[in-house]
Design an enzyme around this catalytic site. Structure first.
Site, mmCIF file in Angstrom:
data_model
loop_
_atom_site.group_PDB
_atom_site.id
_atom_site.type_symbol
_atom_site.label_atom_id
_atom_site.label_comp_id
_atom_site.label_asym_id
_atom_site.label_seq_id
_atom_site.Cartn_x
_atom_site.Cartn_y
_atom_site.Cartn_z
ATOM 1 C CE LYS A 266 -3.253 2.603 2.965
ATOM 2 N NZ LYS A 266 -4.138 2.576 4.163
ATOM 3 C CG ASP A 271 -5.577 7.909 4.770
ATOM 4 O OD1 ASP A 271 -6.496 8.546 4.205
ATOM 5 O OD2 ASP A 271 -5.774 6.878 5.442
ATOM 6 C CE LYS A 278 -6.679 8.663 8.150
ATOM 7 N NZ LYS A 278 -7.322 7.580 8.909
ATOM 8 C CG ASP A 289 -1.949 5.179 5.037
ATOM 9 O OD1 ASP A 289 -1.822 4.120 5.683
ATOM 10 O OD2 ASP A 289 -3.024 5.530 4.527
ATOM 11 C CG ASP A 348 -9.979 7.453 6.796
ATOM 12 O OD1 ASP A 348 -8.915 7.396 6.154
ATOM 13 O OD2 ASP A 348 -10.029 7.672 8.021
ATOM 14 C CD GLU A 350 -6.778 5.213 2.579
ATOM 15 O OE1 GLU A 350 -7.757 5.264 3.334
ATOM 16 O OE2 GLU A 350 -5.626 4.999 2.989
ATOM 17 N NE ARG A 352 -11.029 -1.202 3.790
ATOM 18 C CZ ARG A 352 -11.635 -1.402 4.970
ATOM 19 N NH1 ARG A 352 -12.775 -2.052 5.029
ATOM 20 N NH2 ARG A 352 -11.081 -0.964 6.083
HETATM 21 N N1 BES Z 1 -4.352 4.400 6.977
HETATM 22 C C1 BES Z 1 -5.496 4.140 7.754
HETATM 23 C C2 BES Z 1 -5.241 3.097 8.829
HETATM 24 C C3 BES Z 1 -4.338 3.490 9.968
HETATM 25 C C4 BES Z 1 -4.874 4.003 11.111
HETATM 26 C C5 BES Z 1 -2.987 3.282 9.889
HETATM 27 C C6 BES Z 1 -4.043 4.321 12.172
HETATM 28 C C7 BES Z 1 -2.163 3.610 10.933
HETATM 29 C C8 BES Z 1 -2.695 4.121 12.085
HETATM 30 C C9 BES Z 1 -6.616 3.612 6.865
HETATM 31 O O1 BES Z 1 -6.636 4.111 5.582
HETATM 32 C C10 BES Z 1 -7.878 4.026 7.507
HETATM 33 O O2 BES Z 1 -8.141 5.192 7.589
HETATM 34 N N2 BES Z 1 -8.664 3.055 7.975
HETATM 35 C C11 BES Z 1 -9.885 3.318 8.632
HETATM 36 C C12 BES Z 1 -10.894 2.334 8.132
HETATM 37 C C13 BES Z 1 -12.296 2.635 8.579
HETATM 38 C C14 BES Z 1 -12.799 3.887 7.918
HETATM 39 C C15 BES Z 1 -13.174 1.464 8.232
HETATM 40 C C16 BES Z 1 -9.646 3.169 10.124
HETATM 41 O O3 BES Z 1 -8.898 2.287 10.532
HETATM 42 O O4 BES Z 1 -10.192 3.973 10.872
HETATM 43 ZN ZN ZN Z 2 -4.860 4.724 4.818
HETATM 44 MN MN MN Z 3 -7.719 5.927 5.435
#
Ligand code: BES
Ligand code: ZN
Ligand code: MN
Length: 497
Positions: A266, A271, A278, A289, A348, A350, A352
């Site tokens: 990835k 992000d 966020k 990220d 968010d 994204e 996947r």
């Molecule tokens: N890049 C984030 C995941 C992440 C969170 C990495 C904290 C490192 C530390 C990912 O893109 C994300 O935002 N995931 C969301 C998914 C949710 C919206 C289903 C998350 O984990 O909140």
């Molecule tokens: Zn992310």
């Molecule tokens: Mn995200």
């Protein structure tokens, strides 16, 4: 940092410092005992005087020890000898290097590699000492106008052995250096801010790596991705001014007919969350990220540096996740390269969305095994903290191999379930699937989403590295994980683990 191996008696080494181990209970290691004899009992005396007990993490610097050619002797606590395993060994090397870093030594000879370590033969001990020492001297100050102090002191680390190193020992040294360089590359890329480390920057890094190690490198542009039907990946980049890239790197060190291991990383260079933006606190950390992408480049650097007889393909989907007038919006439905339609309920989620098209693309390489690496979910951090990566797989044997590699390289993962039951949560009334599955089991449903894009006959592992790829707080920075785990897996595959 320069590394080498040298045979000979420790007390005779003309060096700024020799490093010797002491077990808990003031028990001198073999090398330390030999030096102590030459020094007329000076080391033992320091211990009985109470200057050191041998606890893990402790160090004691002695100067001008009689009968010793080196200027200094650094004693390093090893902890209980009965519990001296690879973890404790790595820690001893870390503390030794940390103690030397701030001091007056520019070179040193480490007498730790001959210590008996549980499940850890000499080549592995050499590899681990070198890669650990390289990591322990890491520094990221290239963007500071005034460099940090003491950055140039320790420049040469020699591993002291009692006997002449054989071919396996010399190879292990080179492998340790290559692994160290791979981890460093991953850390540097992670630490670089998103205004420098853009998708185009990553593509340039890949090209440079390819030039240096004679890899094949191909960079697909947005128009190429459109032709391939990568509607999911392209939806993520819509809100960004930076062009998305799909980087493909091929290392062919193995037999022509051997199916490759495909690594998919990835590469979200920042992000923001997109329209599902966020919260502000700690958002800077979303520059990390792209750590999955960094680990793919780092692993290729390590494997190519070692010249391993394996075939590896690295695939990096990379873009920014930004909100703007043309950004993808909650409720939008896109068509992935596989043909599956996706309702984007949260922009968010994204990672996947870019990975699913990359996984579909990976099929053309006819992988022997496929590993994707992603800072995918905050839920994985809740589940496993900052210790283990979350591992998901559709193949028990493949999962076991990667888990073992994590164990052996001290870069561990923990297996999580990929059961059909969780697919329920991804149902959408309007599309084939939704991109989120609600609050419950967030790391699992993210993995289950990816599973929909991998066919059952391809052994596949998904690593959620959100908790391990970087540290927050005072020690903020990229860790370079899971480059050690991935490299270890490929070393084993090459028959050199
Ligand atoms: N890049 C984030 C995941 C992440 C969170 C990495 C904290 C490192 C530390 C990912 O893109 C994300 O935002 N995931 C969301 C998914 C949710 C919206 C289903 C998350 O984990 O909140
Ligand atoms: Zn992310
Ligand atoms: Mn995200």
């Amino acid at each position: 940092m320069e590394f080498s191996i040298k045979a000979g008696a420790a007390e005779k080494q003309k060096s700024d410092c020799i490093v010797l181990g002491v077990f808990a209970g003031r028990e001198l290691s073999e090398a330390a005992a030999l030096v102590d004899r030459a020094a007329g009992g000076t080391l033992a005396e320091a211990l009985t005087d109470g200057d050191m007990e041998g606890r893990a993490g402790s160090t004691l610097m002695l100067r001008k020890v009689p009968g010793v050619a080196a200027t200094r002797v650094l004693l390093v606590g090893l902890g209980a000898s009965a519990e001296f395993d690879a973890h404790a060994y790595r820690e001893a090397v870390q503390h030794a290097v940390a103690a030397l870093r701030g001091g007056g030594s520019t070179d040193c000879v480490l007498y730790l590699a001959e210590l008996a370590v549980k499940d850890c033969d000499l080549p592995r001990r050499i590899r681990l000492a070198v890669s650990t020492a390289a990591e322990a001297t890491y520094r990221f100050d290239r963007l500071k106008s005034k460099k940090d102090e003491d950055r140039t002191r320790l420049a040469k680390i020699t591993l002291g052995l009692s006997a002449k190193p054989d071919a396996a020992a010399n190879r292990a040294l080179a492998q340790g250096e290559a692994l160290g360089a791979g981890v460093k590359l991953a850390r540097d890329l992670g630490n670089l801010p998103s205004n420098i480390c853009t998708p185009s920057f990553l593509a340039k890094q890949a090209q440079e790596l390819a030039d240096e190690f004679k890899l094949k490198c191909q960079v697909l542009e947005e128009k190429d991705m459109e032709k391939l039907g990568m509607g999911s990946l392209l939806s993520v980049t819509r809100g960004s001014r930076e062009p998305a890239k799909l980087i493909v790197l091929e290392y062919n060190g193995g037999p022509k007919k051997q199916k490759p291991t495909v690594l998919v990383g990835k590469g979200i260079t920042f992000d923001t969350g997109g329209i599902s933006i966020k919260p502000a606190p700690d958002m800077d950390e979303m520059k990390f990220d792209m750590s999955g992408a960094g680990s793919v480049l780092g692993t290729l650097r390590a494997v190519a540096g070692m010249g391993l007889p394996v075939n590896v393909v690295g695939i990096i989907p990379t873009c920014e996740n930004m909100p703007d007038g043309s950004a993808v919006k909650p409720g939008d439905i896109v068509t992935s390269m596989s043909g599956l339609t996706i309702e984007i309920l949260n922009t968010d989620a994204e990672g996947r969305l870019i990975l699913c098209d990359a996984l579909t693309y990976a099929k053309r390489f006819n992988p022997d095994g496929m590993i994707d690496i992603a800072t995918l979910t905050g839920a994985c951090v809740v589940a496993l903290g900052h210790v283990a990566s979350g591992l998901y797989s559709n193949d028990d044997a493949f999962a076991a191999e990667v888990l073992d590699a994590g164990q052996a390289s001290l870069d561990r993962a923990w297996r999580m379930p990929l059961w059909q039951d969780y697919q329920e949560q991804l149902k959408s009334p309007f599309a084939d699937l939704a991109n989120i599955g609600g609050r419950a089991a967030g790391s699992v449903t993210a993995a289950c989403f990816l599973a929909r894009f991998v066919d059952k006959t391809t052994p596949w592992v998904h690593l959620d590295i959100a908790g391990v790829a970087y540290r927050s707080g005072k020690q903020k920075g990229s860790t370079g994980r899971p480059v050690p785990m991935l490299t270890e897996y490929l070393l084993k595959r090459a028959g050199q683990g």
